[in-house]
Motif scaffolding. Structure first.
Motif, mmCIF file in Angstrom:
data_model
loop_
_atom_site.group_PDB
_atom_site.id
_atom_site.type_symbol
_atom_site.label_atom_id
_atom_site.label_comp_id
_atom_site.label_asym_id
_atom_site.label_seq_id
_atom_site.Cartn_x
_atom_site.Cartn_y
_atom_site.Cartn_z
ATOM 1 N N SER A 1 -8.792 -3.074 0.188
ATOM 2 C CA SER A 1 -9.118 -1.861 -0.654
ATOM 3 C C SER A 1 -10.506 -1.653 -1.053
ATOM 4 O O SER A 1 -10.892 -0.374 -0.925
ATOM 5 C CB SER A 1 -8.420 -1.963 -2.056
ATOM 6 N N THR B 1 0.843 -1.307 -0.052
ATOM 7 C CA THR B 1 -0.063 0.022 0.236
ATOM 8 C C THR B 1 0.884 1.119 0.194
ATOM 9 O O THR B 1 2.036 1.182 0.366
ATOM 10 C CB THR B 1 -0.930 -0.022 0.999
ATOM 11 N N VAL C 1 -7.371 1.020 -4.377
ATOM 12 C CA VAL C 1 -8.991 1.551 -3.869
ATOM 13 C C VAL C 1 -9.383 2.479 -4.823
ATOM 14 O O VAL C 1 -10.524 2.260 -4.922
ATOM 15 C CB VAL C 1 -8.445 2.402 -2.655
#
Length: 307
Positions: free
Chosen positions: A118, A40, A146
């Motif tokens: 996400s 991430t 996301v």
């Protein structure tokens, strides 16, 4: 087992591999033999900007190798995905049972890592914006894991206009394929404003343009880790609002809602309403390369480490 750690302050070059004992699960925890680990932007930023060397947290998917006392509902051999708050970049990871869920038949570990965390953030940000059918929605970081799911939530929710904001024109075809009607670049003057809703996964210097892109009465939801400063006058003249969204607040404060959203994510995936986008599967030992992809904003979808 192989584990990836990092030194203090720096880019991908400060990541290193080490051989350490396999940890054991504590009360209310499960030990998972990892098959996929999500990378991430907040984790990448932590390496670049953090003042101390901290463990890599993140999404993990695989099979349960051991359970701790009180990890009700789980057994050795179960395929699961969940959050690891310490040492996710490893061949084995310890997850809290409360933040862990089963992977349905037909889904891979990589798909689970690309969808669940996400998807929960995208769903939560979308809900926080109180989007009504027929409204216009702009999504920043639209090519991220996301962002790709936020685009699909906006499309499925009946938005009249779904616009993707990205860092380069080379990402345009990708985000259009996930439901964007239009594509704007961060460097563009007005981002095709105005919008009823802006879902901002970038923050920092892009928070200001996001606020200025709002229509009268518009709402911006900031869900990224980039920070940024909001000009109160810009909100005043638009009668607009900014809301911060953090998934952990839902997971810890509203566990029933968190579980319902997880269940609905898989239902939407199975129905074909949501599609996962995976940029690349990279060997765990090459975690530095995965971080470099995200640092240069090169990813189209989720970057996944595979032990």
């Amino acid at each position: 087992m192989l584990r990836i750690r990092h030194e203090v302050n720096g880019g991908p070059e400060v990541l290193f591999a080490e051989d350490v004992p396999v940890p054991g699960p504590g009360p209310g925890e499960v030990l998972v033999r990892s098959e996929a680990v999500g990378v991430t932007l907040p984790t990448v930023r932590k390496v670049r900007e953090g003042s101390t060397a901290t463990p890599f947290g993140g999404e993990v998917a695989g099979r349960i190798a051991a359970t701790g006392e009180g990890a009700a509902g789980f057994a050795v051999g179960d395929r699961v995905t969940g959050l690891c708050f310490a040492d996710a970049y490893a061949e084995f990871a310890v997850l809290g049972a409360a933040m862990t869920s089963r992977i349905p038949d037909g889904a891979s570990a990589v798909e689970a890592v690309a969808l669940v965390r996400s998807g929960l953030v995208a769903r939560g940000a979308y809900e926080a914006a109180r989007v009504e059918p027929g409204e216009s929605v702009l999504v920043t970081a639209a090519a991220s894991a996301v962002g790709t799911l936020a685009l699909q939530f906006a499309r499925a929710g009946g938005a009249s206009r779904v616009v993707a904001a990205v860092s380069s024109a080379g990402k345009a075809a990708f985000v259009r394929g996930l439901g964007a009607d239009e594509v704007v670049l961060y460097e563009d003057a007005d981002w095709g404003a105005p919008y009823d809703v802006v879902l901002d996964g970038v923050g920092g210097d892009l928070l200001g343009p996001g606020v200025r892109a709002l229509a009268t009465g518009g709402r911006l939801v900031a869900f990224g880790s980039g920070g940024g400063t909001v000009d109160a006058y810009e909100l005043l003249v638009r009668g607009a609002s900014v809301t911060g969204f953090q998934m952990r607040a839902i997971a810890t404060g509203k566990p029933e809602l968190y579980e319902r959203w997880r269940r609905e994510l898989w239902e939407l995936w199975e129905a074909g309403t949501l599609r996962t986008a995976v940029h690349e599967e990279i060997p765990l030992a090459e975690a530095a390369r995965a971080h470099a992809v995200i640092e240069r904003r090169g990813n189209l979808g989720k970057v996944v480490l595979v032990p």
